[in-house]
Design an enzyme around this catalytic site. Structure first.
Site, PDB file in Angstrom:
ATOM      1  CD  GLU A  93      51.793   1.502   6.545  1.00  0.00           C
ATOM      2  OE1 GLU A  93      51.029   1.311   7.509  1.00  0.00           O
ATOM      3  OE2 GLU A  93      52.579   0.629   6.128  1.00  0.00           O
TER       4      GLU A  93
HETATM    5  C1  LIG Z   1      52.614   0.702  -4.144  1.00  0.00           C
HETATM    6  C2  LIG Z   1      51.540   0.266  -3.197  1.00  0.00           C
HETATM    7  C3  LIG Z   1      51.872  -0.531  -2.106  1.00  0.00           C
HETATM    8  C4  LIG Z   1      50.888  -0.958  -1.217  1.00  0.00           C
HETATM    9  N1  LIG Z   1      51.269  -1.742  -0.172  1.00  0.00           N
HETATM   10  C5  LIG Z   1      50.319  -2.244   0.653  1.00  0.00           C
HETATM   11  C6  LIG Z   1      50.655  -3.168   1.701  1.00  0.00           C
HETATM   12  O1  LIG Z   1      51.828  -3.507   1.869  1.00  0.00           O
HETATM   13  N2  LIG Z   1      49.678  -3.640   2.510  1.00  0.00           N
HETATM   14  C7  LIG Z   1      48.374  -3.252   2.329  1.00  0.00           C
HETATM   15  O2  LIG Z   1      47.519  -3.712   3.084  1.00  0.00           O
HETATM   16  N3  LIG Z   1      48.025  -2.399   1.346  1.00  0.00           N
HETATM   17  C8  LIG Z   1      48.957  -1.888   0.502  1.00  0.00           C
HETATM   18  N4  LIG Z   1      48.599  -1.030  -0.509  1.00  0.00           N
HETATM   19  C9  LIG Z   1      47.193  -0.679  -0.663  1.00  0.00           C
HETATM   20  C10 LIG Z   1      46.904   0.684  -0.071  1.00  0.00           C
HETATM   21  O3  LIG Z   1      46.912   0.598   1.335  1.00  0.00           O
HETATM   22  C11 LIG Z   1      45.550   1.167  -0.610  1.00  0.00           C
HETATM   23  O4  LIG Z   1      45.758   1.525  -1.968  1.00  0.00           O
HETATM   24  C12 LIG Z   1      45.047   2.371   0.179  1.00  0.00           C
HETATM   25  O5  LIG Z   1      44.660   1.984   1.482  1.00  0.00           O
HETATM   26  C13 LIG Z   1      43.849   3.055  -0.479  1.00  0.00           C
HETATM   27  O6  LIG Z   1      42.854   2.132  -0.775  1.00  0.00           O
HETATM   28  P1  LIG Z   1      42.269   2.077  -2.256  1.00  0.00           P
HETATM   29  O7  LIG Z   1      43.376   2.041  -3.224  1.00  0.00           O
HETATM   30  O8  LIG Z   1      41.253   1.012  -2.282  1.00  0.00           O
HETATM   31  O9  LIG Z   1      41.572   3.512  -2.438  1.00  0.00           O
HETATM   32  P2  LIG Z   1      40.089   3.889  -2.036  1.00  0.00           P
HETATM   33  O10 LIG Z   1      39.759   3.354  -0.682  1.00  0.00           O
HETATM   34  O11 LIG Z   1      39.197   3.605  -3.169  1.00  0.00           O
HETATM   35  O12 LIG Z   1      40.251   5.469  -1.889  1.00  0.00           O
HETATM   36  C14 LIG Z   1      40.097   6.388  -2.979  1.00  0.00           C
HETATM   37  C15 LIG Z   1      39.924   7.786  -2.415  1.00  0.00           C
HETATM   38  O13 LIG Z   1      38.732   7.845  -1.602  1.00  0.00           O
HETATM   39  C16 LIG Z   1      39.031   8.276  -0.296  1.00  0.00           C
HETATM   40  N5  LIG Z   1      38.198   7.573   0.669  1.00  0.00           N
HETATM   41  C17 LIG Z   1      38.011   6.240   0.778  1.00  0.00           C
HETATM   42  N6  LIG Z   1      37.198   5.950   1.806  1.00  0.00           N
HETATM   43  C18 LIG Z   1      36.867   7.139   2.372  1.00  0.00           C
HETATM   44  C19 LIG Z   1      36.050   7.519   3.483  1.00  0.00           C
HETATM   45  N7  LIG Z   1      35.434   6.633   4.251  1.00  0.00           N
HETATM   46  N8  LIG Z   1      35.930   8.833   3.757  1.00  0.00           N
HETATM   47  C20 LIG Z   1      36.566   9.761   3.016  1.00  0.00           C
HETATM   48  N9  LIG Z   1      37.343   9.451   1.961  1.00  0.00           N
HETATM   49  C21 LIG Z   1      37.510   8.172   1.636  1.00  0.00           C
HETATM   50  C22 LIG Z   1      40.508   7.946  -0.103  1.00  0.00           C
HETATM   51  O14 LIG Z   1      41.089   8.764   0.889  1.00  0.00           O
HETATM   52  C23 LIG Z   1      41.068   8.199  -1.488  1.00  0.00           C
HETATM   53  O15 LIG Z   1      41.344   9.572  -1.664  1.00  0.00           O
HETATM   54  C24 LIG Z   1      49.550  -0.576  -1.411  1.00  0.00           C
HETATM   55  C25 LIG Z   1      49.201   0.234  -2.487  1.00  0.00           C
HETATM   56  C26 LIG Z   1      50.182   0.656  -3.381  1.00  0.00           C
HETATM   57  C27 LIG Z   1      49.777   1.521  -4.551  1.00  0.00           C
END
Ligand SMILES: Cc1cc2nc3c(=O)[nH]c(=O)nc-3n(C[C@H](O)[C@H](O)[C@H](O)COP(=O)(O)OP(=O)(O)OC[C@H]3O[C@@H](n4cnc5c(N)ncnc54)[C@H](O)[C@@H]3O)c2cc1C
Length: 363
Positions: A173
């Site tokens: 979220e």
């Molecule tokens: C069990 C599970 C259920 C999920 N369910 C859904 C779902 O129903 N629908 C859906 O759409 N997604 C879902 N997700 C995906 C989830 O929303 C993403 O994992 C999440 O948004 C983080 O994105 P990412 O994993 O690509 O991490 P990244 O974007 O790679 O983030 C890695 C780190 O970098 C930081 N970061 C990234 N960008 C920035 C920035 N611009 N400035 C500062 N810090 C930053 C983040 O805060 C984090 O600490 C799910 C994930 C899991 C594990």
């Protein structure tokens, strides 16, 4: 198992909404998702707290239940403080959204437009709730594991599952970093569009900084001191954020550390104010003696929030201000985060004793 979609083509007949406008629906759904995440986190936290309280009453060390130890009482009380204050912010926002939805529907909006429009109006609060709720849950289950000692690390005890399950809430979220950034970004965007006036109050605070601090009567309301403390927290935010915007302008978005501090101050102030308003309302309805537990929670949180806001504010100010400006703002911050001396140890003992006696955290 994870599914990855790379350059995935969606058949025309499967299209929902309009091309290029999906993000509007997605972003608005996120607002409700963030609010609901806070509610779900509270449900999990309450169960984890009750399990931990009951465990602490049965586990004996040095021939006494560990629930009798001050160190354990402190943990139980802090769990309650974080849950009750986050819940206060959740109830407050939910009522605002409900009222807005009714208003939009009465103004002729279709049901889905009224729901999404109401959530958009309180998108900032939803982002705050997401962070506050998920970090509250992490705290509660982490301390729950600690109360369970070695058993908390074992699969046989449900608290170990809660610890694992809690962690995702700070990630989905919108990660908590993104929600913190959004909290400040949305305030600034609304200010730029004239939807929110923050510059006039920020200017009033900077003028107040030049004047002699007001002493004496805090007013007649039963919670005058607490009201003043919360008002001052907001002044600390306006002073810090206002000066940062003025100084850094468009460069501010590259100073994420600063934005995180301002977001933390905002979250603390919003949660503390919500808890104050709820405790006040309860005291009005039932009398102060009947809500001693809630008042202890509200006051302990306020006392701690003052220090947290001071620390975040100090780190923010030191990151962009120098010389006289820095000195003046640090003095202002001290003034705006000053609260009366308070025996938080005794307050926490009273909170914990009630929960241990009740054998649960109330649902
Ligand atoms: C069990 C599970 C259920 C999920 N369910 C859904 C779902 O129903 N629908 C859906 O759409 N997604 C879902 N997700 C995906 C989830 O929303 C993403 O994992 C999440 O948004 C983080 O994105 P990412 O994993 O690509 O991490 P990244 O974007 O790679 O983030 C890695 C780190 O970098 C930081 N970061 C990234 N960008 C920035 C920035 N611009 N400035 C500062 N810090 C930053 C983040 O805060 C984090 O600490 C799910 C994930 C899991 C594990």
């Amino acid at each position: 198992m994870q599914l990855y979609f790379q350059d995935c083509k969606v058949p025309v007949e499967n299209l929902l909404g309009e091309v290029g406008k999906g993000h509007i629906i997605a972003f608005n759904i996120l607002n409700i998702g963030r609010l609901k995440l806070c509610a779900a986190a509270l449900g999990g936290a309450k169960r984890a707290a009750t399990i931990s309280i009951q465990y602490a009453k049965t586990r004996e060390q040095f021939k006494t239940p560990i629930a009798n130890f001050g160190a354990i009482k402190n943990k139980i009380a802090e769990m309650a403080i974080r849950m009750w204050t986050a819940e206060s912010a959740l109830y407050r926002t939910t009522k605002w959204i409900d009222d807005k939805e009714v208003g939009l529907a009465a103004a002729g909006k279709a049901f889905n437009e009224a729901v999404l429009g109401a959530a958009e109006e309180y998108a900032i609060e939803c982002a705050i709730l997401k962070v506050a709720g998920s970090e509250m849950l992490d705290f509660v289950v982490d301390e729950g594991v600690q109360i369970h000692g070695g058993n908390g690390f074992s699969d046989e005890y449900i608290i170990s599952k809660a610890y694992r399950d809690s962690r995702i809430n700070r990630i989905y979220e919108g990660t908590n970093e993104i929600n913190r950034l959004l909290t400040v970004d949305m305030v600034l965007k609304r200010a730029m569009k004239g939807r929110l006036d923050i510059m006039a109050p920020a200017l009033a605070v900077s003028k107040e900084l030049m004047s002699i601090p007001e002493f004496g009567n805090d007013g007649d309301s039963p919670f005058a001191k607490e009201v003043k403390a919360v008002r001052n927290f907001k002044k600390a935010i306006l002073m810090t954020a206002g000066a940062a915007v003025q100084k850094l302008m468009t460069k501010l978005e590259n100073e994420q550390e600063l934005l995180m501090h301002i977001a933390d101050m905002t979250i603390d102030a919003f949660v503390a104010e919500s808890a104050l308003l709820r405790a006040w309302k309860l005291a009005d309805q039932r009398g102060e003696a009947a809500v001693a537990f809630e008042l202890d929670i509200m006051r302990t949180n306020l006392y701690d929030a003052a220090d947290r806001i001071n620390k975040s504010g100090k780190d923010a100010i030191n990151a962009f201000a120098e010389g006289d400006e820095q000195r003046m703002m640090l003095l202002g911050l001290k003034r705006f985060t000053k609260v009366d001396a308070f025996n938080s140890k005794e307050a926490r003992r009273r909170i914990a004793d009630k929960l241990i006696n009740d054998n649960k955290y109330p649902l």
